[in-house]
Scaffold this active site. Sequence first.
Site, PDB file in Angstrom:
ATOM      1  N   ASP A 161       0.821  -1.210   0.000  1.00  0.00           N
ATOM      2  CA  ASP A 161       0.000   0.000   0.000  1.00  0.00           C
ATOM      3  C   ASP A 161       0.857   1.264   0.000  1.00  0.00           C
ATOM      4  OD1 ASP A 161       0.863  -0.755   2.583  1.00  0.00           O
ATOM      5  OD2 ASP A 161      -0.720   0.414   3.540  1.00  0.00           O
TER       6      ASP A 161
ATOM      7  N   GLU B 205      -0.695  -1.933   5.181  1.00  0.00           N
ATOM      8  CA  GLU B 205       0.168  -1.890   6.355  1.00  0.00           C
ATOM      9  C   GLU B 205       0.045  -0.548   7.068  1.00  0.00           C
ATOM     10  OE1 GLU B 205       3.178  -1.041   9.045  1.00  0.00           O
ATOM     11  OE2 GLU B 205       3.155   0.005   7.119  1.00  0.00           O
TER      12      GLU B 205
END
Length: 399
Positions: free
Chosen positions: A83, A141
């Site tokens: 991400d 995350e």
Amino acid sequence: MLIKDIMERLDAKKERVIDIRRHLHAHPELSFEEEKTAAYIKDFYREVPVDAVETNVGGHRGIAVTIKGAEPGKTIAIRADFDALPIQEETGHPYASENEGVMHACGHDGHTAYMLVLAETLAEVKDQLTGMIKIIHQPAEEMPPGGAIGMIDAGVLDGVDAVIGIHVMSMMETGHIYYKSGNTQTGRSHFKLTIQGKGGHGSSPHMANDAIVAASAFVMNCQTIVSRRVDPFDTAVVTIGSFDGKGQFNVIKDSVTLEGDVRTMSQEAREIVEAQVRQFAKGLESSYGVETTLDYENDYPVLYNDPEVTEHVRNALVEASIPEVESVEETGPLPPSEDFAYYLKEKPGCFFYVGAMPETQEWYPHHHPKFDINEKSLIISAKAMAAVVVSYCGSNKSE
């Protein structure tokens, strides 16, 4: 030797891993929104001889890949996140983010790039491997509750003997690998406090109850938590990152909302900080006659590297004699939090660091609009993880 074969195969893919990283860098997606990134990862594996590819693992586009060795042995899990962050990029690179206000400002594009090429390479030599390798491509995350929990609940760690992760680090010198045993990265908590007073005219404070005054007292009280309540040999940070008290100069504020960030390196410190924040918030009601509403959440735990696994990793890295690596050295604890800590609560493992400082030596911290990495760290990461994997799953017959 197997490790030599893998290193040579990775060397042949140096430019490819950079190309993948730059593609991902140009197309970042926020946590829990990584639709195109997940599709890219899935498509990559279409022509790779892995044994299984599971998609939407954990319900948030996580991908789990399995590579089975030719003989029974240990099972190791290796993880890369994918991400990005809500940051407007300012690097000026030709491959800079094409998505307005979104940037890979933490290196997760590099993590995914090296992991894809490593997975492909391991699949090519799986007849020389033992046991099983589980590759975890994890979303989200950066944003609580994080993507790790869902993937763990979905069973990615079932049967795993050790779980290993890498983070590239812009402030650490390229060509150096760093590790730490035990508590390594802080656990994280955050809170939101709403203080309800009574608004009024600036000329008549006696007819109102100023929420800003109460909120200011809370901010100052919080500064005493670390200095007066936490063991000086422990670690804690309390930050008030948002004070929403904007109003008008001659109006006494009716309500104020504060938001805070907490980092701790032990469960004891985490509990002390939370208790103090709750006590100070409640105390405002009796001291200032306001009403308070506190939402306090503990999310990422302290990241704990298992000493035995960490020593195993260190030895594997040293014995591999990776040409691009000048040293494998111990680092001190790191302040940022990391949801890899959830994996380490379930299974013994190690999260270690690959230096990625740009060659100019001018570096920007993670989450900065000008954050960048030295792309040499990508092949170093691939080789480092390969060395660890082979140390667990290398077949003696291949030596």
